[in-house]
Design a protein around this motif. Structure first.
Motif, PDB file in Angstrom:
ATOM      1  N   ILE A  14       0.773  -1.220   0.023  1.00  0.00           N
ATOM      2  CA  ILE A  14       0.020   0.058   0.022  1.00  0.00           C
ATOM      3  C   ILE A  14       0.899   1.399   0.009  1.00  0.00           C
ATOM      4  O   ILE A  14       1.483   1.506   0.949  1.00  0.00           O
ATOM      5  N   HIS A  50     -10.876   3.355   6.935  1.00  0.00           N
ATOM      6  CA  HIS A  50      -9.880   2.633   7.319  1.00  0.00           C
ATOM      7  C   HIS A  50      -9.808   2.481   8.811  1.00  0.00           C
ATOM      8  O   HIS A  50      -9.249   1.584   9.408  1.00  0.00           O
ATOM      9  N   GLU A  80     -11.750   4.548  -0.446  1.00  0.00           N
ATOM     10  CA  GLU A  80     -13.033   4.889   0.910  1.00  0.00           C
ATOM     11  C   GLU A  80     -13.997   5.547   0.239  1.00  0.00           C
ATOM     12  O   GLU A  80     -15.061   5.428   0.609  1.00  0.00           O
ATOM     13  N   HIS A 107      -5.469   0.918   6.660  1.00  0.00           N
ATOM     14  CA  HIS A 107      -5.603   1.438   5.172  1.00  0.00           C
ATOM     15  C   HIS A 107      -5.565   0.422   4.028  1.00  0.00           C
ATOM     16  O   HIS A 107      -5.186  -0.723   4.192  1.00  0.00           O
ATOM     17  N   GLY A 108      -6.568   0.990   3.124  1.00  0.00           N
ATOM     18  CA  GLY A 108      -6.706  -0.002   1.805  1.00  0.00           C
ATOM     19  C   GLY A 108      -5.757   0.715   0.659  1.00  0.00           C
ATOM     20  O   GLY A 108      -5.229   1.381   0.800  1.00  0.00           O
ATOM     21  N   SER A 138      -5.765   4.392  -0.508  1.00  0.00           N
ATOM     22  CA  SER A 138      -6.612   4.591   0.430  1.00  0.00           C
ATOM     23  C   SER A 138      -7.978   5.364   0.485  1.00  0.00           C
ATOM     24  O   SER A 138      -8.899   4.933   0.353  1.00  0.00           O
ATOM     25  N   ASP A 143      -4.920  -5.273  -2.161  1.00  0.00           N
ATOM     26  CA  ASP A 143      -3.767  -4.522  -2.376  1.00  0.00           C
ATOM     27  C   ASP A 143      -3.497  -3.587  -3.677  1.00  0.00           C
ATOM     28  O   ASP A 143      -4.184  -3.634  -4.471  1.00  0.00           O
ATOM     29  N   TYR A 201     -11.412  -7.444   2.560  1.00  0.00           N
ATOM     30  CA  TYR A 201     -10.775  -6.167   2.564  1.00  0.00           C
ATOM     31  C   TYR A 201      -9.136  -6.437   2.543  1.00  0.00           C
ATOM     32  O   TYR A 201      -8.271  -5.831   1.699  1.00  0.00           O
TER      33      TYR A 201
END
Length: 434
Positions: A44, A120, A113, A105-106, A109, A286, A282
């Motif tokens: 990430i 997150h 979201e 965090h995705g 991010s 990545d 989730y």
């Protein structure tokens, strides 16, 4: 020896471009670093789409999280150690919170979201308290330890000293990302005298304060943050990439919901489209996974998904102009109508975007929101809020700055089809306001 106090047989050291070295002696910290959830942060990027503007900005949330841990370790072990106002029993919880604060965090991010309406911080809490390797490690300290770490990150922990080291207007999180992001983007704005700030930090009852003699170092830090936000974090070209990224995900969801048959089905996204996702879904995402989909979607038969994916992968970004929503929303409606007449879908190719920042503020009774100020410790023991003594900080306190942009594909406005309408669009975009 109990797990909470267990030390490694030999100290582990990470070589780091910002802090030179990051030191790990605690078995708990070492085990957390090696957990699958923490290792995921290698995949990430810290700055999302900014690498499309600043080519060096390829650093990860993994390296940032290690940096925040190191700053807090230095404060706890070197600066505050032995001071009667500092509770040594809080050391491990604050180190773990520093290390794990960005765990949820995705990929890309904030863009992710916005499209899927997720937070997150909620995922960080789920990772800490759910069925994860991180949770199992924290449970080995004590049954209530995962909850304590989650409370520090959520700013609800009873010891406000501990919270302020992770989340305040002068915390380890900001001190690391400003310097780290400046280093990797190659700009000079984010540099400030962190060593000086650490040396003048003092624990006091339920807060951390700065000795008055360090005021100028804090001024420099606040101005560095101000410049980084407007020169790097809110860069209009990086925002163009974010706009396109959001539109890719929006289009993929729209097609999925309509029953469109993908050549490359959005398997990893389906649960998010249907709002049925789990923590496992989730954690399976990545930026490598997302980029693979974008490259494959360049060949989809849907022209919008194909075009948007190609734009992001190959950096064919939108142009932009300044946009004043107070004056220009009627004009925006006219532009959208003209885009339709020109055969260009305004839902995807005419996008208004805004961003804002409040560089420093202090709590004002009766106003919404809790803004813990930076307090200075005077030689006589008095505590004074920073902006009361600093003219520089006073000048920007409470002043929110907002920037509005209108994004569009300039090259689609110059081809030969429906030339008159496109020329009308170009003229409108050139006019004052928009």
């Amino acid at each position: 020896m109990d797990y909470a106090n267990q030390k490694l047989a030999e100290e582990k050291v990470f070589k780091d471009p910002v802090h030179r070295y990051i030191y790990v002696r605690d078995q708990v910290i070492w085990d957390l670093i090696n957990s699958r959830e923490f290792q995921r942060l290698r995949r990430i990027k810290q700055l999302g789409t900014s690498y499309l503007v600043f080519h060096g900005a390829e650093h990860s949330r993994f390296s940032h999280s290690l940096g925040v841990y190191e700053i807090v370790r230095r404060i706890s072990d070197d600066m505050f150690h032995g001071r009667p106002e500092w509770d040594e029993s809080e050391r491990l919880v604050v180190l773990c919170a520093a290390l794990l604060h960005d765990l949820g965090h995705g990929p890309f991010s904030h863009s992710f979201e916005k499209v899927f309406n997720v937070d997150h911080e909620n995922f960080t809490r789920e990772i800490l308290l759910g069925d994860t390797e991180v949770h199992q490690i924290l449970m080995k300290v004590s049954a209530d330890f995962p909850k304590k770490v989650a409370e520090v990150i959520a700013k609800t922990y009873s010891n406000k000293q501990v919270v302020s080291l992770i989340s305040s207007q002068i915390d380890a999180d900001r001190m690391d990302y400003l310097q780290r992001d400046a280093y990797y983007t190659g700009v000079s704005y984010g540099h400030f005298d962190m060593e000086r700030i650490l040396r003048v930090m003092r624990p006091l009852e339920d807060q951390v304060v700065i000795k008055a003699s360090g005021m100028h170092a804090v001024e420099d830090y606040i101005m560095s943050r101000y410049q980084m936000y407007w020169q790097v974090y809110f860069h209009p070209v990086a925002r163009s990439a974010e706009v396109i990224l959001r539109k890719i995900l929006q289009r993929a969801k729209e097609l999925h919901d309509s029953g469109y048959e993908f050549a490359q089905p959005p398997t990893h996204f389906a649960a998010f489209f249907d709002r049925s996702f789990t923590l496992k879904d989730y954690l399976a995402l990545d930026e490598g996974v997302m980029m693979t989909y974008f490259q494959l979607w360049m060949n989809e038969r849907d022209p919008i998904l194909s075009d948007m994916s190609d734009r992001f992968v190959n950096r064919r970004l939108f142009q932009y102009v300044d946009f004043d929503p107070g004056k220009d929303y009627r004009k925006l409606g006219e532009l959208a109508s003209l885009f339709k007449k020109a055969g260009i879908d305004p839902d995807y190719y005419l996008v208004d975007d805004s961003t804002s920042d409040l560089p420093y503020d202090f709590y004002r009774p009766g106003e919404e929101g809790e803004r813990l100020p930076i307090h200075l410790l005077m030689p006589n023991g008095d505590i004074k809020e920073l902006s009361r003594l600093s003219q520089i900080v006073e000048a920007i306190s409470g002043k929110r700055r907002t920037d509005y942009k209108l994004y569009f594909p300039a090259e689609l406005l110059v081809d030969g089809k429906k030339k008159a309408i496109k020329q009308q669009i170009v003229e409108m975009l050139k006019e004052g306001g928009v």
